[in-house]
Design an enzyme around this catalytic site. Structure first.
Site, PDB file in Angstrom:
ATOM      1  N   GLN A   1      -0.037  -9.777   5.824  1.00  8.72           N
ATOM      2  CA  GLN A   1      -1.203  -9.964   6.679  1.00  8.72           C
ATOM      3  C   GLN A   1      -1.366 -11.438   7.006  1.00  8.72           C
ATOM      4  OE1 GLN A   1      -4.139  -8.290   3.931  1.00  8.72           O
ATOM      5  NE2 GLN A   1      -4.493  -6.661   5.406  1.00  8.72           N
TER       6      GLN A   1
ATOM      7  N   HIS B   1     -10.193 -15.394   4.977  1.00  9.91           N
ATOM      8  CA  HIS B   1     -11.548 -14.988   4.632  1.00  9.91           C
ATOM      9  C   HIS B   1     -12.471 -16.160   4.841  1.00  9.91           C
ATOM     10  CE1 HIS B   1      -9.055 -11.971   2.610  1.00  9.91           C
ATOM     11  NE2 HIS B   1      -9.978 -11.179   3.109  1.00  9.91           N
TER      12      HIS B   1
ATOM     13  N   ARG C   1       0.857  -1.187   0.000  1.00  8.14           N
ATOM     14  CA  ARG C   1       0.000   0.000   0.000  1.00  8.14           C
ATOM     15  C   ARG C   1       0.887   1.228   0.000  1.00  8.14           C
ATOM     16  NH1 ARG C   1      -4.583  -1.995   4.389  1.00  8.14           N
ATOM     17  NH2 ARG C   1      -5.068  -3.894   3.235  1.00  8.14           N
TER      18      ARG C   1
END
Length: 646
Positions: free
Chosen positions: A384, A388, A366
């Site tokens: 990370q 999900h 990012r």
RNA sequence: GCUGUUGUAGCUCAGGGGUAGAGCACUUCCUUGGUAAGGAAGAGGUCGAGAGUUCAAUUCUCUUCAACAGCUCCA
């Protein structure tokens, strides 16, 4: 007469118009000397405000958060008074209390302030505080308020007043200083006994970078010198534990200007620690039914057009990568969700398949603002511990419970004992900005609240803090120094399943949309390790620490024995290193101590002859001699039970 | 991105218009020493980068890059 109800439920009668301070005095003089403010019917007010109706009353002292912030707010006024005395004509912006102290934004009109000036201002504040000036409250009409600050020539206050309703404006005066202020304040300046102005910084007027930059002076005050000293010691300790400093000293990670800013690189010791941490979570996840997946680091731009991220963040992201083929554009992945949505779609799903839990340690990129980069806590490339969960709406709660369990297991294993959870829900009034059906939101919000309650999490509920795509639960941990950090997060998402048209076939043989839950117990490995470093001050639990044992032969004569011990430890899966330099044992010990190596084995001729190891524990000292078997058992016990360093 | 501060050896830092210094670390030698620093010698830097001022710049000025603090931001 009126009835005053105390926090313990006791009700006492007082004359109408009595103040909280009077009431405190009626209880004891000692208490009255400590009362900073009062909570009357749940509202924090001056302890000197008359109470005119039946009320519940809580006397606020330094031990109450509201008491502290009242004192700090009053300290901001005291600083403003000192500033006016030292810098005539200074214009004042706002001066609130913050989590640790207070600040005041001021316009010095071309003058500058240095660290030395802070000491002068402190001295002036001390002088003024000793006058025991009373803080007096005055209700004032808007016209009079405007008149006062027009004459004073303070355009910032005028701007603030213009935004206020007539009839709600109050001034507070102490000594020779009057300020626009809602209050409340402490009874008098004499309560402020110890003062420290901590730093100077620039801050935009009203936080808008188009506005003028004001000088912000931060400070903190205490009711006695001892507490100030303790606070300053804590700040010093925090500096020593700074993960950027320890990361360098312990050779965990590094940055390179050539590689690029905000792109941490892991040195061997750090990489080892990181891998252990990753394996630890990976194992726990597999046990809980997660399915590891792997996805590429880039994705076609269209993936993000579909997800909606391109529109929302495209301009502020790393720009697309172009290929030799005309018109092809790829983006560095800023999150793993879109990839995982596509994984979900790889095969048709039945309601019986759900929940599906895709887990990946996914590295994402990012483009964070330059000035925002900070050590490992805010970087441009990070991994990370993402997963999900795709489930049916009726499974949300159960999944939440499981994720909470996992997060708590992680915290417990790493010695974070102090944590709270923040539940972020929709704005109570305005629901237009949220995507997803009312019914599903309601179900998810209830599921989050209930599961947090059932798990006994200390929870704060924040309305209006939910993302547009779903409610969430964030974990805040307190580290060993009491500082708060946001780590793990669990978020419900109604948006991506919609955009990616995710489906499952229900028992009714119709197509349904699954609910997606994003979750990351660490948040990111980088951030988590940063917090872990500061939490344990670089003294990692034995199971994580890169070097568990340092073998210290006393002289070359025991070198051979040292190697034998090292080989035995390696066989027992214990990470050991030999310090074979021709240095004295004192020096070797000192360096191992400073490197925070948990165990040192001092090996001399005595040990070699008896086939023993002399064990020394970091910061604890000599534990005496034992057999290698005893030592391995000691280490293994500590590793298996994931004991904290101590 | 904005404002301010800082940038000298691997690390921590001193210095200062006449092309640099300390401690630790490193290398070699001496030392073989029992629970927090043994001794000696050596090597290592065009003082963040670029431009300007000057006879002369690492030192002054400007620009730029980076770090730090704060602000704004954070899928």
């Amino acid at each position: 007469m009126m009835n005053i109800t105390f926090p313990d439920g006791a009700v006492r009668q007082y004359e109408t118009g009595v103040t909280a301070l009077d009431i405190a005095k009626s209880i004891s003089e000692g208490l009255a000397r400590k009362v900073l403010a009062a909570k009357v019917n749940g509202e924090v007010v001056d302890a000197t405000r008359p109470i005119t109706t039946d009320a519940t009353l809580q006397l606020l002292t330094w031990t109450d958060t509201d008491g502290k912030s009242t004192m700090w707010h009053s300290s901001a006024h005291l600083m403003a008074e000192a500033l006016e005395a030292l810098y005539p004509g200074v214009k004042l912006g706002i001066g609130p209390a913050i989590e640790n102290g207070f600040y005041y934004d001021i316009d010095l009109g071309g003058r500058t302030i240095t660290e030395e000036d802070l000491r002068k201002i402190e001295a002036k504040m001390v002088e003024l505080s000793k006058q025991n000036s009373v803080y007096t409250r005055a209700e004032i009409s808007k016209a009079d308020a405007l008149k006062y600050f027009t004459e004073k020539g303070d355009e910032y206050k005028l701007e603030l007043i213009n935004d206020l309703q007539d009839g709600t404006i109050t001034f507070y005066t102490q000594g020779g200083f009057t300020d626009l202020c809602r209050g409340p304040h402490i009874p008098n300046t004499g309560f402020i006994k110890a003062i420290k102005l901590t730093n100077i910084a620039g801050a935009y007027w009203r936080g808008n970078e188009k506005n003028k930059m004001l000088t912000r002076i931060y400070g903190i005050t205490f009711p006695n010198q001892k507490e100030l000293d303790e606070y300053l010691a804590l700040v010093e300790e925090a500096k020593k534990r700074d993960h950027r400093k320890l990361g360098k000293e312990l050779e965990l990670f590094t940055f390179s200007e050539k590689v690029g800013l905000g792109l941490p690189m892991w040195l061997p010791k750090g990489a080892l620690l990181r891998e252990r941490l990753q394996r630890f979570l990976q194992e726990a996840q597999i046990e809980t039914g997660y399915l590891p997946v792997v996805t590429p680091h880039i994705g076609n731009k269209n993936l993000y057009v579909t997800s909606g991220h391109y529109e929302k963040y495209g301009k502020d992201s790393f720009q697309p990568i172009h290929t030799p083929e005309e018109g092809e554009e790829f983006m560095l992945k800023p999150m793993n969700c879109p990839h995982h949505c596509e994984l979900y779609k790889a095969s048709p799903k039945s309601y019986k398949d759900l929940p599906v839990r895709f887990a990946e340690f996914g590295t994402v990129y990012r483009y964070e603002q330059h000035g925002e980069l900070h050590g490992l806590t805010r970087v441009r490339g990070f991994t990370q511990d993402d997963a999900h969960l795709f489930c049916r709406p009726d499974q949300v709660k159960e999944e939440f419970m499981k994720v909470i369990d996992l997060v708590l297991f992680v915290f417990e294993s790493l010695g974070f004992k102090n944590y709270t959870a923040q539940v972020s829900l929709r704005d109570k009034e305005d629901r237009s900005k949220y995507i997803g059906s009312e019914e599903n939101w309601e179900l998810a919000e209830q599921a989050i609240i209930e599961s947090a309650a059932e798990k006994g999490l200390p929870t704060v509920v924040e309305y209006g803090e939910a993302a547009f795509y779903g409610p969430k639960l964030d974990f805040m941990v307190k580290d060993a120094l009491g500082r708060k950090w946001q780590l793990g997060t669990i978020q419900v998402d109604y948006n991506l399943p919609e955009r990616f048209e995710l489906e499952y076939i229900g028992a009714d043989n119709a197509r349904h949309r699954p609910v997606m839950i994003h979750r990351a117990p660490f948040g990111s490995l980088e951030r988590f390790i940063a917090v872990l470093i500061e939490h344990c001050g670089g003294k990692f639990p034995l199971w994580l620490t890169p070097t568990q044992v340092k073998i210290l032969p006393i002289s070359d004569k025991t070198q051979e024995y040292a190697e034998k011990v090292a080989a035995a430890l390696k066989k027992a899966d214990i990470r050991a290193e030999i310090d074979d330099r021709s240095e004295k044992i004192g020096k070797k010990i000192r360096e191992a101590e400073l490197a925070k190596i948990p165990y040192m084995l001092v090996l001399g001729e005595k040990e070699a002859t008896d086939n023993l190891v002399a064990v020394r524990r970091q910061a604890k000292g000599d534990l005496g001699a034992m057999t290698l078997e005893q030592f391995t058992a000691l280490v293994n016990d500590e590793v298996v039970n994931r004991k904290p360093f101590e």
